[in-house]
Scaffold this motif. Structure first.
Motif, PDB file in Angstrom:
ATOM      1  N   ILE A   1      30.972  11.107  23.157  1.00  0.00           N
ATOM      2  CA  ILE A   1      30.649   9.806  23.726  1.00  0.00           C
ATOM      3  C   ILE A   1      29.913  10.091  25.033  1.00  0.00           C
ATOM      4  N   ILE A   2      28.662   9.668  25.108  1.00  0.00           N
ATOM      5  CA  ILE A   2      27.811   9.984  26.260  1.00  0.00           C
ATOM      6  C   ILE A   2      27.346   8.677  26.894  1.00  0.00           C
ATOM      7  N   THR A   3      27.682   8.504  28.144  1.00  0.00           N
ATOM      8  CA  THR A   3      27.260   7.323  28.885  1.00  0.00           C
ATOM      9  C   THR A   3      27.468   7.610  30.379  1.00  0.00           C
ATOM     10  N   SER A   4      27.214   6.651  31.222  1.00  0.00           N
ATOM     11  CA  SER A   4      27.345   6.873  32.668  1.00  0.00           C
ATOM     12  C   SER A   4      28.806   7.092  33.035  1.00  0.00           C
ATOM     13  N   PRO A   5      29.051   7.830  34.130  1.00  0.00           N
ATOM     14  CA  PRO A   5      30.437   8.000  34.597  1.00  0.00           C
ATOM     15  C   PRO A   5      31.130   6.652  34.842  1.00  0.00           C
ATOM     16  N   GLN A   6      30.388   5.683  35.332  1.00  0.00           N
ATOM     17  CA  GLN A   6      30.966   4.358  35.568  1.00  0.00           C
ATOM     18  C   GLN A   6      31.448   3.732  34.270  1.00  0.00           C
ATOM     19  N   ASN A   7      30.653   3.831  33.212  1.00  0.00           N
ATOM     20  CA  ASN A   7      31.058   3.292  31.912  1.00  0.00           C
ATOM     21  C   ASN A   7      32.266   4.030  31.358  1.00  0.00           C
ATOM     22  N   HIS A   8      32.319   5.337  31.587  1.00  0.00           N
ATOM     23  CA  HIS A   8      33.464   6.117  31.094  1.00  0.00           C
ATOM     24  C   HIS A   8      34.772   5.614  31.696  1.00  0.00           C
ATOM     25  N   GLN A   9      34.733   5.156  32.900  1.00  0.00           N
ATOM     26  CA  GLN A   9      35.948   4.661  33.552  1.00  0.00           C
ATOM     27  C   GLN A   9      36.440   3.358  32.935  1.00  0.00           C
ATOM     28  N   ASN A  10      35.574   2.695  32.214  1.00  0.00           N
ATOM     29  CA  ASN A  10      35.917   1.385  31.643  1.00  0.00           C
ATOM     30  C   ASN A  10      35.597   1.350  30.154  1.00  0.00           C
ATOM     31  N   LEU A  11      35.687   2.528  29.514  1.00  0.00           N
ATOM     32  CA  LEU A  11      35.136   2.686  28.169  1.00  0.00           C
ATOM     33  C   LEU A  11      35.834   1.812  27.127  1.00  0.00           C
ATOM     34  N   GLU A  12      37.152   1.764  27.140  1.00  0.00           N
ATOM     35  CA  GLU A  12      37.868   0.997  26.127  1.00  0.00           C
ATOM     36  C   GLU A  12      37.583  -0.500  26.259  1.00  0.00           C
TER      37      GLU A  12
END
Length: 857
Positions: free
Chosen positions: A91-102
């Motif tokens: 799963i590749i996306t911005s660090p910000q998105n990773h914090q809110n991925l679910e």
């Protein structure tokens, strides 16, 4: 100074074209900086991408390193292949998105729910983009490009990549077929020269049978998205539904003499259930690919080939689910370098094209993000609206004679997030009985309305007459199930069924006389082999008989007499019967007496002893690998029947006496030599059963092993002065249109014939993907399964070939000496999901020896 740089550039160019390791800069876009903390592929695997073919373990090793070093990446293990290699995605996306991925995932999936989607603001939502690489293991430029793509997405710096990662969530599936990839990479790497040979005859380009294209059981996994019969497919389908991507890209390779293809394909070959907006979006994305390939000078084409018709392929599967599937096809080096009509195709060149179009796809998804999100939302709103207008409100299906086939079909539906429920009460509809124990209801008013329609529809009219893959796949017909479309939704249990085989019953008290088992259940062949493998003496009824409870048993019922069981005792038999009932879902009837004054008494000669099958499956050069794999998979995974994979070269010199059954899948070639042919003939004469499929039937005929009369090919066309006239430009189109690429036909069954034991419908739906037509036998007892006079149920067959297929035999039996030769013109194990005809194969295996010589052709 300028001259020095020019000389250095010239020397480096010479070195590069003499096939030194390609530098990373050959692939990557110019004028972009890269985070030095992110490891390059070479720093982990020891070589530049393209210098060697990545093995699967090295690919995983590198992607793990990226996961550990980048806050843009999270790695997930989603399952394991048949050979237990990990199935992974990034799963590749911005660090910000990773914090809110679910939360982002749940919000995105809500677009497919009309009750939740209206209030979603797509202007603020990231798109979801699924990148899939190399579902065919020998199409290696995809998986190697996946490693480059992952590096770029982890390491590239600048406003463009930051915006893309903030506005797109990427699911990167680097290898859709780990077992095939490993097989192929091993082949080409151990045969690579320091200076690779571009000669097409070089052994590097001539991979041994079956090749790396397929998975462990030699299946084409790109045809398995819809039915998902393999662990690789089940894992990726689960991820697809978990995220509901907006776009799915599918990176392939094609013939070496081709250039590069990207969709859209031929417009007239789209499935009618796919919205026109899908094609429009595909066309708009194509402009991004064209610009990217123009920039690096790569030739390409589009709209002239391939199709988007069968929803079981990776690039078409998303099109009926609110997403856009994109197919890429790269001319293959099939190794490290190979000559072509376009010059030498080098592996690194193929990788670069795949990598460049991965980035162009991301750019397209980023630029069209809001439109893709709105399209997805609208797709499901439209589907809901269409379902409301549809006079059909539900579909009921089942099999009174077999709970398991209906259960496994319901399992496929559930896997595709289709709501399916057990029927609450038994009922009769249009003369068909649906019991609550083995029947299910599919309401049409649900999100997957269009996918449901594609699975159940019968389609016989088409805009085009050329198909890249099959043209008919009506799944209840494939499973041999009764089904009906209903204008009201019947009462049903609102709980999702449990998808475990329902245990069978023991009917009657323990007996010391005999037991009977019907053969209608799907797993009966597994039960029968267990008994025979443990030394139980088993008989099969060739005439009907009655049970003391009043139940009538038909031809093909298994009888286990308890007297004279010299290899097992009564307690061992009881244990086996309990196991069969529990594990195989088979009912076991106790018989206290052998007397039957209205039918056949149990001591009658109408009960014939069965032998334990000792099976050799012929594989190797000349054998169609997928056909062989389907038979192997069925016997090995479904029925647990051991089989020797006997290669054609070993057949020519082996002692065949250890086998009593030999299966020859579709075969054409010369790898079985004269010695092998004579061995086979003598083996059959001594009591062996030879079972041949499709092209093998003609081979059997031509080599004196059988007597099957095939229909002659007669050309029907417009004539003028007795000379055929057709436009030169129509050569390819006319020829391709004559192919029967995969359609469903109705066949009349003789239920008293041993090959049809266990069936209880007078007609059976069979799958046909060839133009092999067998004449009916002149012996009236030798036509166990014959296509009807109007047999087409679903799919395409040309006007030229339709008259030829009518009233033809699906199977023929020839007696030679003490043995039997059984020839099938159709594939009865097609892609592991044609459950309705699986038993034709196992019946040939178990009951072939008892077929009367009086019913021979």
């Amino acid at each position: 100074m300028t001259r020095i740089f020019a000389l250095l550039f010239f020397l480096s160019a010479i070195t590069f074209h003499s096939h030194a390791q390609p530098a990373l800069g050959y692939y990557l876009p110019e004028n972009i900086s890269y985070n030095p903390q992110i490891p390059t592929p070479k720093s982990i695997v020891g070589h530049e991408i393209g210098a060697w073919h990545l093995s699967h373990d090295k690919l995983i090793q590198y992607l793990k390193a990226l996961d550990e070093s980048s806050d843009r990446i999270s790695m997930n293990v989603t399952g394991a292949s048949h050979e237990m290699r990990p199935l992974i995605n990034l799963i590749i996306t911005s660090p910000q998105n990773h914090q809110n991925l679910e939360d982002l995932r749940q919000q995105h999936v809500a677009l497919t729910d009309t009750k939740l989607s209206t209030n979603l603001d797509t202007r603020k939502m990231p798109a979801v983009f699924y990148m899939g690489f190399s579902v065919h293991g020998d199409e290696a430029s995809g998986t190697n490009a996946a490693a480059l793509t992952a590096y770029y997405l982890a390491a590239a710096q600048g406003k463009e990549i930051d915006s893309q990662l903030q506005n797109v969530i990427i699911i990167l599936d680097p290898c859709l077929n780990p077992d095939g990839m490993q097989r192929f990479s091993s082949w080409v790497n151990v045969r690579k020269s320091i200076t690779p040979s571009a000669d097409p005859n070089d052994i590097e380009h001539r991979e041994a049978w079956p090749g790396g294209r397929f998975n462990h059981y030699w299946f084409d996994l790109n045809r398995d998205w819809l039915v998902a019969q393999h662990p690789e497919s089940q894992a990726r389908v689960k991820v697809f539904h978990l995220w509901k991507p907006n776009v799915l890209t599918d990176h392939h390779e094609m013939g070496t003499n081709a250039t590069f293809f990207f969709q859209p394909g031929v417009p007239s070959r789209n499935h009618p259930l796919t919205p026109s907006k899908n094609y429009e979006l595909t066309k708009r994305m194509a402009s991004f690919h064209a610009r990217a390939l123009d920039d690096i000078g790569s030739l390409y084409y589009t709209q002239e080939d391939f199709d988007d018709f069968y929803y079981g392929k990776g690039s078409t599967f998303p099109d009926v689910q609110g997403a856009v599937g994109i197919l890429f096809e790269q001319g293959s080096a099939r190794g490290h370098a190979q000559e072509s009509v376009n010059g030498i195709v080098r592996f690194e060149f193929a990788i670069r094209n795949q990598f460049v179009t991965s980035l162009s796809s991301l750019r397209a998804v980023h630029n069209l993000r809001e439109e893709l999100l709105n399209y997805q939302r609208q797709f499901y709103k439209d589907a809901t609206s269409e379902a409301l207008k549809d006079p059909i409100k539900a579909i009921v299906f089942g099999a009174n004679d077999d709970k398991v086939r209906a259960l496994h079909f319901a399992e496929i539906l559930h896997r595709q997030q289709i709501d399916v429920y057990p029927l609450t009460a038994s009922q009769s509809i249009n003369g068909k009985n649906f019991t609550n124990e083995s029947s299910y209801v599919v309401p049409l008013q649900q999100a997957q309305y269009k996918l449901i329609k594609s699975m159940f529809e019968k389609r016989t009219s088409f805009q085009d007459s050329i198909f890249y893959d099959i043209s008919g796949w009506t799944l209840p017909l494939a499973f041999g199930l009764d089904y009906e479309e209903l204008k009201t939704v019947p009462q049903h249990n609102n709980k999702t069924p449990t998808f475990s085989i329902p245990a069978g019953k023991r009917i009657g008290d323990k007996t010391d006389y005999a037991y009977a088992i019907e053969t209608k259940g799907f797993y009966t062949p597994r039960s029968l082999f267990k008994l025979l493998a443990h030394g139980v003496r088993v008989k099969i009824s060739t005439a009907p008989f009655n049970h003391e409870t009043g139940k009538k048993f038909s031809n093909g019922t298994i009888l286990i007499p308890l007297d004279n069981q010299d290899r097992v005792n009564a307690n061992q038999i009881e244990y086996l019967l309990d196991d069969i009932a529990t594990q195989d879902g088979v009912d076991v009837y106790a018989c206290r007496s052998g007397l039957d004054l209205e039918g056949t008494s149990l001591g009658s000669n109408s009960f014939q002893a069965l032998r334990k099958p000792e099976i050799a499956l012929i594989v190797g050069e000349g054998v169609t690998a997928t056909d062989a794999g389907e038979i192997w998979h069925l016997l090995d995974t479904r029925y647990r029947i051991p089989v020797t994979l006997l290669s054609t070269d070993v057949l020519n010199r082996a002692n065949l006496s250890r086998y009593n059954t030999i299966i020859l899948p579709s075969y054409s070639g010369t790898s079985i030599n004269e010695i092998g042919r004579e061995k086979l003939k003598a083996w059959v004469q001594n009591g062996g059963v030879l079972i041949g499929f499709e092209n093998a039937v003609s081979w059997i005929n031509n080599n004196g092993l059988g007597r099957f009369e095939m229909k002659k090919d007669e050309v029907v066309a417009e004539k003028k002065n007795d000379v055929l006239l057709r436009p030169y430009a129509s050569i390819a189109r006319y020829t391709d249109a004559q192919a029967t690429s995969g359609a469903i036909f109705e066949a009349q069954a003789d239920l008293t014939h041993p090959l049809l034991y266990g069936y209880d419908h007078l007609t059976i739906s069979v799958f046909k993907s060839n133009n092999i037509f067998m004449e009916k036998s002149k012996n009236p007892y030798a036509n166990p399964l014959v296509l009807t006079g109007a047999p087409l149920q679903s799919g395409y067959i040309s006007k030229t070939n339709y008259p030829k297929v009518k009233d033809t035999a699906v199977v023929g039996v020839t007696g030679i000496g003490q043995g039997q030769v059984i020839g099938f013109t159709n594939n009865v194990c097609f892609r592991a999901f044609w459950f309705g005809t699986h038993k034709l194969l196992t019946n040939a295996i178990f009951y072939g020896p008892i077929i009367s010589s009086k019913s021979s052709r």
